[in-house]
Structure formats: C-alpha cells, structure tokens
Design a protein around this motif. Sequence first.
Motif, PDB file in Angstrom:
ATOM      1  N   TYR A  58      12.991   7.937 -16.154  1.00  0.00           N
ATOM      2  CA  TYR A  58      11.912   7.078 -15.646  1.00  0.00           C
ATOM      3  C   TYR A  58      12.089   5.650 -16.158  1.00  0.00           C
ATOM      4  O   TYR A  58      12.012   4.680 -15.393  1.00  0.00           O
ATOM      5  CB  TYR A  58      10.565   7.649 -16.102  1.00  0.00           C
ATOM      6  N   GLY A  59      12.367   5.522 -17.458  1.00  0.00           N
ATOM      7  CA  GLY A  59      12.567   4.199 -18.042  1.00  0.00           C
ATOM      8  C   GLY A  59      13.750   3.482 -17.424  1.00  0.00           C
ATOM      9  O   GLY A  59      13.679   2.286 -17.109  1.00  0.00           O
ATOM     10  N   ALA A  60      14.841   4.211 -17.236  1.00  0.00           N
ATOM     11  CA  ALA A  60      16.046   3.610 -16.649  1.00  0.00           C
ATOM     12  C   ALA A  60      15.778   3.139 -15.216  1.00  0.00           C
ATOM     13  O   ALA A  60      16.256   2.076 -14.802  1.00  0.00           O
ATOM     14  CB  ALA A  60      17.187   4.623 -16.667  1.00  0.00           C
ATOM     15  N   THR A  61      15.009   3.915 -14.477  1.00  0.00           N
ATOM     16  CA  THR A  61      14.680   3.551 -13.090  1.00  0.00           C
ATOM     17  C   THR A  61      13.797   2.320 -13.036  1.00  0.00           C
ATOM     18  O   THR A  61      13.948   1.472 -12.150  1.00  0.00           O
ATOM     19  CB  THR A  61      13.989   4.722 -12.365  1.00  0.00           C
ATOM     20  N   LEU A  62      12.871   2.198 -13.994  1.00  0.00           N
ATOM     21  CA  LEU A  62      12.010   1.015 -14.033  1.00  0.00           C
ATOM     22  C   LEU A  62      12.828  -0.262 -14.232  1.00  0.00           C
ATOM     23  O   LEU A  62      12.462  -1.318 -13.724  1.00  0.00           O
ATOM     24  CB  LEU A  62      10.970   1.145 -15.150  1.00  0.00           C
ATOM     25  N   PHE A  63      13.928  -0.159 -14.956  1.00  0.00           N
ATOM     26  CA  PHE A  63      14.786  -1.328 -15.151  1.00  0.00           C
ATOM     27  C   PHE A  63      15.430  -1.780 -13.842  1.00  0.00           C
ATOM     28  O   PHE A  63      15.830  -2.940 -13.706  1.00  0.00           O
ATOM     29  CB  PHE A  63      15.869  -1.022 -16.186  1.00  0.00           C
ATOM     30  N   LEU A  64      15.527  -0.854 -12.887  1.00  0.00           N
ATOM     31  CA  LEU A  64      16.130  -1.197 -11.596  1.00  0.00           C
ATOM     32  C   LEU A  64      15.132  -1.864 -10.644  1.00  0.00           C
ATOM     33  O   LEU A  64      15.539  -2.618  -9.753  1.00  0.00           O
ATOM     34  CB  LEU A  64      16.676   0.069 -10.923  1.00  0.00           C
ATOM     35  N   LEU A  82      11.554   7.239  -6.699  1.00  0.00           N
ATOM     36  CA  LEU A  82      12.405   7.929  -7.673  1.00  0.00           C
ATOM     37  C   LEU A  82      11.765   7.880  -9.064  1.00  0.00           C
ATOM     38  O   LEU A  82      11.742   8.886  -9.782  1.00  0.00           O
ATOM     39  CB  LEU A  82      13.789   7.269  -7.705  1.00  0.00           C
ATOM     40  N   ALA A  83      11.233   6.718  -9.419  1.00  0.00           N
ATOM     41  CA  ALA A  83      10.580   6.579 -10.723  1.00  0.00           C
ATOM     42  C   ALA A  83       9.391   7.526 -10.851  1.00  0.00           C
ATOM     43  O   ALA A  83       9.188   8.163 -11.891  1.00  0.00           O
ATOM     44  CB  ALA A  83      10.121   5.130 -10.927  1.00  0.00           C
ATOM     45  N   MET A  84       8.618   7.651  -9.767  1.00  0.00           N
ATOM     46  CA  MET A  84       7.465   8.534  -9.794  1.00  0.00           C
ATOM     47  C   MET A  84       7.858  10.010  -9.819  1.00  0.00           C
ATOM     48  O   MET A  84       7.154  10.844 -10.387  1.00  0.00           O
ATOM     49  CB  MET A  84       6.565   8.254  -8.582  1.00  0.00           C
ATOM     50  N   CYS A  85       9.006  10.323  -9.227  1.00  0.00           N
ATOM     51  CA  CYS A  85       9.507  11.706  -9.292  1.00  0.00           C
ATOM     52  C   CYS A  85       9.829  12.078 -10.736  1.00  0.00           C
ATOM     53  O   CYS A  85       9.695  13.244 -11.129  1.00  0.00           O
ATOM     54  CB  CYS A  85      10.754  11.863  -8.422  1.00  0.00           C
ATOM     55  N   PHE A  86      10.217  11.095 -11.514  1.00  0.00           N
ATOM     56  CA  PHE A  86      10.491  11.344 -12.927  1.00  0.00           C
ATOM     57  C   PHE A  86       9.209  11.321 -13.752  1.00  0.00           C
ATOM     58  O   PHE A  86       9.059  12.099 -14.695  1.00  0.00           O
ATOM     59  CB  PHE A  86      11.466  10.301 -13.479  1.00  0.00           C
ATOM     60  N   TYR A  87       8.268  10.425 -13.397  1.00  0.00           N
ATOM     61  CA  TYR A  87       7.078  10.243 -14.243  1.00  0.00           C
ATOM     62  C   TYR A  87       5.962  11.257 -13.995  1.00  0.00           C
ATOM     63  O   TYR A  87       5.394  11.799 -14.956  1.00  0.00           O
ATOM     64  CB  TYR A  87       6.501   8.833 -14.078  1.00  0.00           C
ATOM     65  N   MET A  88       5.619  11.514 -12.750  1.00  0.00           N
ATOM     66  CA  MET A  88       4.432  12.316 -12.460  1.00  0.00           C
ATOM     67  C   MET A  88       4.423  13.694 -13.130  1.00  0.00           C
ATOM     68  O   MET A  88       3.374  14.127 -13.633  1.00  0.00           O
ATOM     69  CB  MET A  88       4.246  12.449 -10.944  1.00  0.00           C
ATOM     70  N   PRO A  89       5.551  14.416 -13.166  1.00  0.00           N
ATOM     71  CA  PRO A  89       5.492  15.723 -13.833  1.00  0.00           C
ATOM     72  C   PRO A  89       5.316  15.636 -15.342  1.00  0.00           C
ATOM     73  O   PRO A  89       4.932  16.617 -15.982  1.00  0.00           O
ATOM     74  CB  PRO A  89       6.850  16.356 -13.478  1.00  0.00           C
ATOM     75  N   THR A  90       5.564  14.459 -15.924  1.00  0.00           N
ATOM     76  CA  THR A  90       5.417  14.347 -17.376  1.00  0.00           C
ATOM     77  C   THR A  90       3.947  14.394 -17.806  1.00  0.00           C
ATOM     78  O   THR A  90       3.654  14.698 -18.968  1.00  0.00           O
ATOM     79  CB  THR A  90       6.059  13.051 -17.919  1.00  0.00           C
ATOM     80  N   ALA A 123       3.762  13.714  -6.801  1.00  0.00           N
ATOM     81  CA  ALA A 123       2.852  14.661  -7.451  1.00  0.00           C
ATOM     82  C   ALA A 123       2.724  15.971  -6.671  1.00  0.00           C
ATOM     83  O   ALA A 123       2.291  16.979  -7.238  1.00  0.00           O
ATOM     84  CB  ALA A 123       1.476  14.024  -7.631  1.00  0.00           C
ATOM     85  N   ILE A 124       3.093  15.962  -5.405  1.00  0.00           N
ATOM     86  CA  ILE A 124       2.968  17.173  -4.596  1.00  0.00           C
ATOM     87  C   ILE A 124       3.962  18.246  -5.023  1.00  0.00           C
ATOM     88  O   ILE A 124       3.624  19.424  -5.127  1.00  0.00           O
ATOM     89  CB  ILE A 124       3.175  16.847  -3.094  1.00  0.00           C
ATOM     90  N   GLY A 159       0.822  -1.215   0.000  1.00  0.00           N
ATOM     91  CA  GLY A 159       0.000   0.000   0.000  1.00  0.00           C
ATOM     92  C   GLY A 159       0.849   1.255   0.000  1.00  0.00           C
ATOM     93  O   GLY A 159       0.514   2.255  -0.640  1.00  0.00           O
ATOM     94  N   ALA A 160       1.969   1.189   0.720  1.00  0.00           N
ATOM     95  CA  ALA A 160       2.852   2.354   0.800  1.00  0.00           C
ATOM     96  C   ALA A 160       3.460   2.689  -0.558  1.00  0.00           C
ATOM     97  O   ALA A 160       3.718   3.865  -0.851  1.00  0.00           O
ATOM     98  CB  ALA A 160       3.963   2.092   1.814  1.00  0.00           C
ATOM     99  N   VAL A 161       3.665   1.672  -1.380  1.00  0.00           N
ATOM    100  CA  VAL A 161       4.262   1.900  -2.706  1.00  0.00           C
ATOM    101  C   VAL A 161       3.374   2.820  -3.541  1.00  0.00           C
ATOM    102  O   VAL A 161       3.860   3.683  -4.276  1.00  0.00           O
ATOM    103  CB  VAL A 161       4.489   0.562  -3.441  1.00  0.00           C
ATOM    104  N   PHE A 162       2.058   2.656  -3.419  1.00  0.00           N
ATOM    105  CA  PHE A 162       1.149   3.501  -4.182  1.00  0.00           C
ATOM    106  C   PHE A 162       1.168   4.937  -3.676  1.00  0.00           C
ATOM    107  O   PHE A 162       0.766   5.859  -4.389  1.00  0.00           O
ATOM    108  CB  PHE A 162      -0.271   2.933  -4.141  1.00  0.00           C
ATOM    109  N   GLY A 163       1.626   5.125  -2.449  1.00  0.00           N
ATOM    110  CA  GLY A 163       1.738   6.477  -1.918  1.00  0.00           C
ATOM    111  C   GLY A 163       2.833   7.279  -2.590  1.00  0.00           C
ATOM    112  O   GLY A 163       2.844   8.518  -2.521  1.00  0.00           O
ATOM    113  N   THR A 164       3.769   6.593  -3.262  1.00  0.00           N
ATOM    114  CA  THR A 164       4.864   7.299  -3.927  1.00  0.00           C
ATOM    115  C   THR A 164       4.341   8.225  -5.024  1.00  0.00           C
ATOM    116  O   THR A 164       4.933   9.273  -5.288  1.00  0.00           O
ATOM    117  CB  THR A 164       5.865   6.309  -4.550  1.00  0.00           C
TER     118      THR A 164
END
Length: 214
Positions: A79-85, A101-109, A51-52, A41-46
């Motif tokens: 974002y893509g590179a982070t998903l590979f990790l 970290l992945a969401m920090c890259f994706y959400m603003p897009t 987004a904040i 559940g915490a993962v979805f909080g990322t």
Amino acid sequence: MNIKLRLTILSFLQFFVWGAWLITMANFWFGTKHWDGTQFGAVFGTMGIAAIFMPTITGIIADRWINAERIYAILHVLYGATLFLLPHAESPNSFFYIMLLAMCFYMPTISLCNSISYNVLKNNNLDVVKDFPPIRVWGTVGFIVAMIITNLTGNKATEGQFYIAGAVAILLGVYAITLPKCPPQNLIDKNAPLAEQLGLNAFKLFGNYKMALF
C-alpha cells in the motif's frame, strides 16, 4: 512494551496512513492537477470496489496459510509503495487505477487490524469487549493527527500527503512483523462449498427483517 500499548500504536497508525490524504486529496486533485470533478468522484468508488472482495480473499489466506500479522505487514508495505506512485499519475484514469490498487492493499487491513487485536488480547487473557474499544478509539485519533500534520506541513495540495502516508504505511508494515504471532486457525473447512469459503452465507442474515432494514 505493554501489549495494549502496542495494539494502541497499531490502531493509531492503521488510520493515520488513511487520514493523511483522504480528506485533503481534493486539494491536490483540483488545486494542483486541475482535473475534472466527475472523475474525482469515481476515485472514491475505489474504496467500495476493493472492500467488496479483498477482505474476503485476505481473510481466507490468513485463515489457512499465512499468519495474520505477516499478510497485514505485506499489504501495508505494498500500500505504501503504491501511494508513492500516485503523484506520478499523468491522467485521472491512471490515478483511478493506481488508487484502486492501493485500496486493494489497504481495505483488507482494517479487518485484519481488528482480528490481530482480538487474537492478541484473547491470548493474553484480556477482555476483548472491555479492552478493545479504548484501543480502537486511537485509530480515530490517528486519522485526525494525520490530517493536522498534512495541513500544518503545507502538504494538503501537494504530493507530500501521499509520501507521508506511504512512508508511515511501510513503517507500519515493519512494526506489524514484531507483533505476537497470529497463526492460521483453519476455521473454514477446506472441503466446504465455495459459497461458504467466500463468506456468502452471511447474506442469509438478510432473511431477518431487522437486519435487512439496517
């Protein structure tokens, strides 16, 4: 290529790289990793955490220093590179931080994708109100297609879902570079108060009863 078709592809891929893992990640978490439900559940909080503040930061950068399509491209490659990790995370905690970290890259897009589309449509003398909705709806289609592909390829419980999303995200980053230029518009005065630069003035909208209720 027709500019509306190019923006349709942009919207399609924008949500494809999210839909490829968002719904099926639970299968990987519980079925493959056998990790705890509370931590899942915490993962979805990322997404909410990122987004904040990230859209504001990238919005300021795109407004002042870097073309919107360029920062968009950079964010998707990262974002893509982070998903590979992600599949290599050895514990729920490490998975959480990599996902953050992945969401920090994706959400603003998401907002950048809209901004780029608006800018390109206006510069081509097209009606944003009329022409953008048919373009944006393909984002939803992209999300659904990604889910179908993840399931039909047998990757709903494997690390393959993250590799699919990661590969397409990097491809999207390369594609974004080819889009019409969206240079900084400097809409925010560099001497404006910090609160205004960070978009905090938007909270004044809550002074309106209907907005506060919404």
